[in-house]
Enzyme design. Structure first.
Site, PDB file in Angstrom:
ATOM      1  N   HIS A  91       0.817  -1.215   0.000  1.00 24.75           N
ATOM      2  CA  HIS A  91       0.000   0.000   0.000  1.00 24.75           C
ATOM      3  C   HIS A  91       0.850   1.264   0.000  1.00 24.75           C
ATOM      4  O   HIS A  91       0.356   2.351  -0.322  1.00 24.75           O
ATOM      5  CB  HIS A  91      -0.993   0.001   1.181  1.00 24.75           C
ATOM      6  N   ASP A 121       0.260  -7.650   1.483  1.00 22.52           N
ATOM      7  CA  ASP A 121       0.593  -6.231   1.570  1.00 22.52           C
ATOM      8  C   ASP A 121       2.101  -6.012   1.619  1.00 22.52           C
ATOM      9  O   ASP A 121       2.603  -5.193   2.391  1.00 22.52           O
ATOM     10  CB  ASP A 121      -0.071  -5.573   2.780  1.00 22.52           C
ATOM     11  N   SER A 195       4.621   2.560   7.875  1.00 17.96           N
ATOM     12  CA  SER A 195       4.345   1.391   7.041  1.00 17.96           C
ATOM     13  C   SER A 195       5.545   1.016   6.195  1.00 17.96           C
ATOM     14  O   SER A 195       6.128   1.859   5.506  1.00 17.96           O
ATOM     15  CB  SER A 195       3.146   1.661   6.129  1.00 17.96           C
TER      16      SER A 195
END
Length: 350
Positions: A91, A121, A195
């Site tokens: 993402h 992911d 992230s």
């Protein structure tokens, strides 16, 4: 006996004892410093953690004119190999027109996307620069709940930041974020921008890739999730080798049988998996599995957790033969299934 010869061994013994005592004190002091500071761990790990800047172009229709809107997204990544492969989240780089890596030593370079895997992911990038500091890999299988850890990333784009916490839980698999979940949970502060960053142990070894937070506000509330490094390395190896993650495919969907479900549907078993869907021409259909069957065992192991079964099937190579024990009506049966390669776009996740 000569007095000089008498005192020589005594003096040597005193000096030796003093040295041993001082050494012991130094070791204890060093241990105290290690107990109250994470600086050594940070020095080992931070050079391998990078900031990621991506530019996304969005075409927005306004009356009769088309305006192109540019946005810059921020994230983090980890240098996994000395030749420049970088682990991050899918993402973070999704829909990016350009990806720029900012290294710890202030060097910047555009990265190439090698491949990504939305189901976990994860994404793999590549940069070509000399003298890269690759991180030392840990073993996420050896991580225990209660272990102290550090999260390193670029929260809110303010710059590289280190937060500390512990492993709060392992094997979180029903969060609803990814298709294949096996998260490490931590209370270390993880915020937007973290992230793709590193979760490391106190040796500075990578044990996870920070992936998501559980929050009602968008900020850290002490519940963060990271993909275990062992899982991430499997994904990286497959993407580098095949350009994608090659997974086994069964072609069925199933749900866990609970006592309540068994009573409401008058099922002949109170445990196992209830088959709810079969994909046409899939390995499951070819093996004769039907909707309404109850799967009790896979490869002689109880099949009671649909998330673990999903991960098991995905971890096996296409062409692998597996054995299933099930119930249809009041009759038990055993069948062998040959797994195939999971289609790229496939709703059923077994």
């Amino acid at each position: 006996m000569n007095q000089k010869n008498y005192w020589t061994p005594v003096i040597i013994s005193i000096l030796a004892g003093t040295c041993i005592g001082l050494t012991t004190l130094l070791i204890q002091e060093k241990q105290k410093i290690a107990d109250f500071s994470y600086s050594n761990s940070v020095l080992v790990a931070t050079p391998s953690v990078v900031n990621i800047f991506t530019q996304v172009s969005q075409r927005k229709k306004l009356n009769t004119n088309n305006d192109v809107k540019h946005s810059v997204n921020l994230g983090s990544g980890v240098i996994a190999t000395r030749d420049g492969y970088i682990l991050t989240n899918h993402h973070v780089i999704q829909n990016a027109q350009s990806i720029v890596i900012a290294l710890h030593d202030d060097r910047r370079i555009e990265a190439k996307l090698i491949g990504s895997d939305p189901s976990t992911d994860l994404a793999i990038l590549k940069i070509d620069l000399p003298n890269l500091d690759s991180i030392t890999m840990g073993d996420s299988n050896k991580v225990s709940v209660g272990d102290r850890i550090l999260a390193i990333g670029n929260p809110f784009g303010i710059g590289q930041t280190v937060t500390a916490g512990i492993i709060s839980a392992k094997g979180r698999n029903s969060i609803g974020l990814n298709t294949y979940e096996n998260f490490l949970q931590t209370d270390a502060a993880i915020n937007p921008g973290n992230s793709g960053g590193a979760l490391v142990n106190l040796k500075g070894e990578l044990i996870g890739i920070s992936s998501a937070i559980y929050s009602s506000t968008g900020g850290s509330q002490g519940i963060g999730f990271a993909t275990p490094v062992n899982d991430a390395l499997d994904v990286m190896e497959s993407i580098i080798k095949h350009g994608e993650v090659v997974r086994g495919y069964l072609g069925m969907d199933a749900q866990k049988i609970t006592q309540t479900l068994a009573e409401n549907l008058a099922l002949p078993a109170t445990h196992g998996l209830l088959v709810s869907d079969i994909t046409k021409e899939s390995p499951a259909e070819k093996a004769g599995i039907e909707v309404g069957d109850i799967i009790l065992e896979i490869n002689n192991n109880p099949s009671e957790d649909p998330f673990k079964v999903r991960r098991l099937i995905a971890s096996l190579k296409p062409g692998t033969h597996i054995s299933l024990v099930g119930i249809r009506g009041q009759q038990s049966y055993q069948t062998n299934v040959t797994l195939e390669k999971q289609p790229t776009m496939q709703r059923i996740t077994y």
